[in-house]
Design an enzyme around this catalytic site. Structure first.
Site, PDB file in Angstrom:
ATOM      1  N   LEU A   1      -3.896 -16.678  -8.162  1.00 30.47           N
ATOM      2  CA  LEU A   1      -3.051 -17.832  -8.522  1.00 30.47           C
ATOM      3  C   LEU A   1      -1.710 -17.394  -9.126  1.00 30.47           C
ATOM      4  O   LEU A   1      -1.096 -18.150  -9.882  1.00 30.47           O
ATOM      5  CB  LEU A   1      -3.778 -18.775  -9.495  1.00 30.47           C
ATOM      6  CG  LEU A   1      -5.131 -19.322  -9.035  1.00 30.47           C
ATOM      7  CD1 LEU A   1      -5.700 -20.283 -10.088  1.00 30.47           C
ATOM      8  CD2 LEU A   1      -5.010 -20.044  -7.696  1.00 30.47           C
TER       9      LEU A   1
ATOM     10  N   PHE B   1      -2.598 -10.854   2.673  1.00 29.06           N
ATOM     11  CA  PHE B   1      -1.324 -11.532   2.360  1.00 29.06           C
ATOM     12  C   PHE B   1      -0.888 -11.308   0.911  1.00 29.06           C
ATOM     13  O   PHE B   1       0.291 -11.477   0.603  1.00 29.06           O
ATOM     14  CB  PHE B   1      -1.482 -13.053   2.533  1.00 29.06           C
ATOM     15  CG  PHE B   1      -1.757 -13.499   3.932  1.00 29.06           C
ATOM     16  CD1 PHE B   1      -0.738 -13.577   4.863  1.00 29.06           C
ATOM     17  CD2 PHE B   1      -3.043 -13.864   4.321  1.00 29.06           C
ATOM     18  CE1 PHE B   1      -0.985 -14.015   6.159  1.00 29.06           C
ATOM     19  CE2 PHE B   1      -3.298 -14.292   5.614  1.00 29.06           C
ATOM     20  CZ  PHE B   1      -2.270 -14.366   6.531  1.00 29.06           C
TER      21      PHE B   1
ATOM     22  N   SER C   1       7.352  -7.700   7.492  1.00 30.01           N
ATOM     23  CA  SER C   1       8.495  -8.631   7.550  1.00 30.01           C
ATOM     24  C   SER C   1       9.572  -8.082   8.459  1.00 30.01           C
ATOM     25  O   SER C   1       9.755  -6.860   8.560  1.00 30.01           O
ATOM     26  CB  SER C   1       9.048  -8.799   6.138  1.00 30.01           C
ATOM     27  OG  SER C   1      10.303  -9.441   6.166  1.00 30.01           O
TER      28      SER C   1
ATOM     29  N   THR D   1      12.357  -8.030   7.658  1.00 31.34           N
ATOM     30  CA  THR D   1      13.313  -7.389   6.759  1.00 31.34           C
ATOM     31  C   THR D   1      13.347  -5.873   6.981  1.00 31.34           C
ATOM     32  O   THR D   1      14.347  -5.226   6.666  1.00 31.34           O
ATOM     33  CB  THR D   1      12.995  -7.768   5.286  1.00 31.34           C
ATOM     34  OG1 THR D   1      14.103  -7.428   4.474  1.00 31.34           O
ATOM     35  CG2 THR D   1      11.759  -7.069   4.767  1.00 31.34           C
TER      36      THR D   1
ATOM     37  N   TYR E   1      11.449  -5.394  -2.796  1.00 31.34           N
ATOM     38  CA  TYR E   1      10.516  -6.171  -1.965  1.00 31.34           C
ATOM     39  C   TYR E   1      10.485  -5.629  -0.538  1.00 31.34           C
ATOM     40  O   TYR E   1       9.425  -5.350   0.027  1.00 31.34           O
ATOM     41  CB  TYR E   1      10.904  -7.658  -1.951  1.00 31.34           C
ATOM     42  CG  TYR E   1      10.332  -8.385  -0.770  1.00 31.34           C
ATOM     43  CD1 TYR E   1       8.995  -8.750  -0.740  1.00 31.34           C
ATOM     44  CD2 TYR E   1      11.126  -8.662   0.355  1.00 31.34           C
ATOM     45  CE1 TYR E   1       8.461  -9.370   0.375  1.00 31.34           C
ATOM     46  CE2 TYR E   1      10.590  -9.284   1.467  1.00 31.34           C
ATOM     47  CZ  TYR E   1       9.261  -9.637   1.481  1.00 31.34           C
ATOM     48  OH  TYR E   1       8.736 -10.236   2.578  1.00 31.34           O
TER      49      TYR E   1
ATOM     50  N   LYS F   1       7.431  -3.483   1.995  1.00 34.79           N
ATOM     51  CA  LYS F   1       6.966  -3.729   3.370  1.00 34.79           C
ATOM     52  C   LYS F   1       7.101  -2.460   4.209  1.00 34.79           C
ATOM     53  O   LYS F   1       6.188  -2.092   4.959  1.00 34.79           O
ATOM     54  CB  LYS F   1       7.751  -4.886   3.990  1.00 34.79           C
ATOM     55  CG  LYS F   1       7.519  -6.225   3.301  1.00 34.79           C
ATOM     56  CD  LYS F   1       6.046  -6.602   3.266  1.00 34.79           C
ATOM     57  CE  LYS F   1       5.756  -7.897   2.548  1.00 34.79           C
ATOM     58  NZ  LYS F   1       4.321  -8.119   2.310  1.00 34.79           N
TER      59      LYS F   1
ATOM     60  N   ASN G   1      14.365 -19.922  -0.622  1.00 31.73           N
ATOM     61  CA  ASN G   1      14.386 -19.953   0.841  1.00 31.73           C
ATOM     62  C   ASN G   1      14.931 -21.291   1.337  1.00 31.73           C
ATOM     63  O   ASN G   1      14.875 -22.306   0.645  1.00 31.73           O
ATOM     64  CB  ASN G   1      12.985 -19.687   1.411  1.00 31.73           C
ATOM     65  CG  ASN G   1      12.519 -18.277   1.090  1.00 31.73           C
ATOM     66  OD1 ASN G   1      11.582 -18.100   0.338  1.00 31.73           O
ATOM     67  ND2 ASN G   1      13.189 -17.282   1.637  1.00 31.73           N
TER      68      ASN G   1
HETATM   69  C1  UD1 Z   1      14.342 -14.064   2.922  1.00 33.41           C
HETATM   70  C2  UD1 Z   1      14.435 -12.651   2.445  1.00 33.41           C
HETATM   71  C3  UD1 Z   1      13.491 -11.815   3.269  1.00 33.41           C
HETATM   72  C4  UD1 Z   1      12.081 -12.345   3.098  1.00 33.41           C
HETATM   73  C5  UD1 Z   1      12.057 -13.815   3.468  1.00 33.41           C
HETATM   74  C6  UD1 Z   1      10.708 -14.431   3.146  1.00 33.41           C
HETATM   75  C7  UD1 Z   1      16.695 -12.368   1.554  1.00 33.41           C
HETATM   76  C8  UD1 Z   1      18.036 -11.742   1.753  1.00 33.41           C
HETATM   77  N1  UD1 Z   1      15.802 -12.189   2.543  1.00 33.41           N
HETATM   78  O1  UD1 Z   1      14.689 -14.115   4.301  1.00 33.41           O
HETATM   79  O2  UD1 Z   1      13.555 -10.471   2.863  1.00 33.41           O
HETATM   80  O3  UD1 Z   1      11.217 -11.626   3.925  1.00 33.41           O
HETATM   81  O4  UD1 Z   1      13.042 -14.536   2.747  1.00 33.41           O
HETATM   82  O5  UD1 Z   1      10.535 -14.657   1.783  1.00 33.41           O
HETATM   83  O6  UD1 Z   1      16.461 -13.003   0.554  1.00 33.41           O
HETATM   84  N2  UD1 Z   1      20.322 -20.126   3.012  1.00 33.41           N
HETATM   85  C9  UD1 Z   1      21.321 -20.989   2.587  1.00 33.41           C
HETATM   86  N3  UD1 Z   1      21.126 -21.693   1.433  1.00 33.41           N
HETATM   87  C10 UD1 Z   1      19.993 -21.560   0.666  1.00 33.41           C
HETATM   88  C11 UD1 Z   1      18.970 -20.669   1.104  1.00 33.41           C
HETATM   89  C12 UD1 Z   1      19.172 -19.958   2.267  1.00 33.41           C
HETATM   90  O7  UD1 Z   1      22.339 -21.122   3.246  1.00 33.41           O
HETATM   91  O8  UD1 Z   1      19.891 -22.205  -0.395  1.00 33.41           O
HETATM   92  C13 UD1 Z   1      20.502 -19.391   4.266  1.00 33.41           C
HETATM   93  C14 UD1 Z   1      20.502 -17.877   4.081  1.00 33.41           C
HETATM   94  O9  UD1 Z   1      21.799 -17.414   3.854  1.00 33.41           O
HETATM   95  C15 UD1 Z   1      19.943 -17.436   5.436  1.00 33.41           C
HETATM   96  C16 UD1 Z   1      19.019 -18.570   5.860  1.00 33.41           C
HETATM   97  O10 UD1 Z   1      19.401 -19.684   5.083  1.00 33.41           O
HETATM   98  O11 UD1 Z   1      20.972 -17.360   6.367  1.00 33.41           O
HETATM   99  C17 UD1 Z   1      17.563 -18.267   5.618  1.00 33.41           C
HETATM  100  O12 UD1 Z   1      17.392 -17.860   4.267  1.00 33.41           O
HETATM  101  P1  UD1 Z   1      15.947 -17.646   3.634  1.00 33.41           P
HETATM  102  O13 UD1 Z   1      15.094 -18.818   3.871  1.00 33.41           O
HETATM  103  O14 UD1 Z   1      16.146 -17.201   2.214  1.00 33.41           O
HETATM  104  O15 UD1 Z   1      15.322 -16.467   4.503  1.00 33.41           O
HETATM  105  P2  UD1 Z   1      15.892 -14.983   4.774  1.00 33.41           P
HETATM  106  O16 UD1 Z   1      17.061 -14.662   3.949  1.00 33.41           O
HETATM  107  O17 UD1 Z   1      16.035 -14.838   6.241  1.00 33.41           O
END
Ligand code: UD1
Length: 339
Positions: A34, A82, A126, A128, A151, A155, A200
């Site tokens: 949790l 996970f 990932s 990543t 992080y 991975k 995210n």
């Molecule tokens: C992120 C992590 C990645 C991780 C994954 C899952 C980073 C740089 N990468 O992926 O390592 O495996 O989450 O947890 O943090 N965005 C906005 N506004 C927001 C949030 C996101 O514009 O408030 C954009 C980001 O710039 C990106 C896209 O949305 O272009 C996706 O972002 P996000 O959901 O955080 O995923 P990743 O960055 O791809």
């Protein structure tokens, strides 16, 4: 009946995978301490699956507790692993906590496989690991780039630990490299539970549209993409969950050339941030407030999967659309205030 241990089984992807395993007749045991979810996720799993899996509240990074759990489970056919910390920013602040937890739990589970190499393991990796890939779509044999965060390093090194362990001890495993899992179960009984302000994109969108957050900040509008915003490969969490079942079954069937194989889990199609916003509004009828903001440090310009290896090796393809992802994420968000 085969028994499968799902670690992090009350988390976002773990809970959806537990549902799919139960639906296919596996006996499922969940391990979850949790650290980033809630106990009532078990009720959601049980109400979808029609049966309640066993849940152990165990910190798998504790070698004594991990060993006690595994010894009590008897003959395990497989482990879907996970359980891990996953926040990029937090990992920069607390790298040692990330290394202790993510490596500790993995090594403790692999100690079990070293003793019982017939037990198979699926590891959550990932996209990543690819960083900004040199070419798109990204194939599994693309080079692994230096990690941008502790992080990401957990991975990359996690995959190396698997390979070294498999070479020495003869066990077999699959590392699944997720692109961007989003959405929720279509029943809206399980979904993502971000604690605090979501980092995210999609959880922020749904919370913002629900009035729980301010406008979405779109990070960067001058990237070299079709509309200036970053491109990602968003994939429905149920598709991701199903891929774990197929990966386990590949291992159970003794297929696979290498002791440790890697597969991308993506749709093969990239979407920009603005396209995600439009899909959300189209699929839900809700309105999203948003504004451009500076680029987020560490973001890659574009990442989407080459899906051929997963299609050939797992017999799996993502089937759910971006609009379905958005509709399901929104339905889930709307159930949350009542919980
Ligand atoms: C992120 C992590 C990645 C991780 C994954 C899952 C980073 C740089 N990468 O992926 O390592 O495996 O989450 O947890 O943090 N965005 C906005 N506004 C927001 C949030 C996101 O514009 O408030 C954009 C980001 O710039 C990106 C896209 O949305 O272009 C996706 O972002 P996000 O959901 O955080 O995923 P990743 O960055 O791809």
């Amino acid at each position: 009946m085969k028994t499968v241990l799902v670690t992090g089984g009350l988390g976002f992807i773990g809970s959806h995978t537990a549902v799919e395993l139960l639906g296919r007749g596996y006996r499922v045991v969940l391990a979850d301490n949790l650290s980033n979810t809630r106990a009532d996720v078990l009720d959601g799993i049980a109400s979808i699956a029609g049966q309640r899996p066993t849940w152990a509240n165990v910190d798998l990074a504790d070698p004594v507790a991990c060993r006690a759990l595994l010894q009590g489970l008897g003959d395990l056919a497989g482990i879907v692993h996970f359980a891990a910390h996953k926040a990029v920013g937090e990992s920069v602040q607390k790298p040692l906590a990330y290394y202790r937890n993510n490596f500790g739990s993995l090594v403790n589970l692999l100690d079990h496989l070293a003793e019982r190499p017939a037990c198979r393991l699926i590891f959550s990796s990932s996209c990543t690991v690819y960083g900004q890939a040199d070419s798109l779509p990204i194939r599994e044999d693309a080079p692994v780039k230096p990690a941008e965060s502790p992080y990401g390093n957990t991975k990359q090194v996690g995959e190396e630990i698997l390979r070294d362990g498999a070479r020495a001890h003869g066990f077999r495993a699959i590392a699944l490299r997720y692109f961007n899992p989003i959405g929720a179960h279509p029943t809206a009984r399980i979904g993502e539970l971000p604690l605090g302000v979501p980092q995210n994109l999609v959880p922020f969108i749904t919370q913002s549209a629900a009035g729980l957050r301010g406008p979405l900040k779109v990070f960067g509008n001058d990237y070299p993409t079709r509309d200036g915003t970053c491109v990602r490969d968003y994939i429905h969490v149920v598709d991701v969950a199903l891929a774990h079942v197929y990966a386990l079954e590949r291992l159970f069937a003794g297929k696979g050339a290498d002791p440790v194989e890697t597969f991308n889990l993506g749709t093969g199609a990239g979407s920009t941030v603005l396209e995600v916003i439009h899909a959300f509004e189209r699929a839900t009828g809700a309105k999203l407030q948003w504004e451009f903001a500076p680029r987020r440090p560490g973001d890659v310009v574009a990442a989407y999967a080459d899906t051929q290896k997963a299609a050939a090796g797992l017999g799996w393809r993502a089937e759910r659309t971006l609009d379905q992802c958005m509709a399901d994420a929104w339905r889930w968000q709307q159930t949350l205030p009542g919980k």
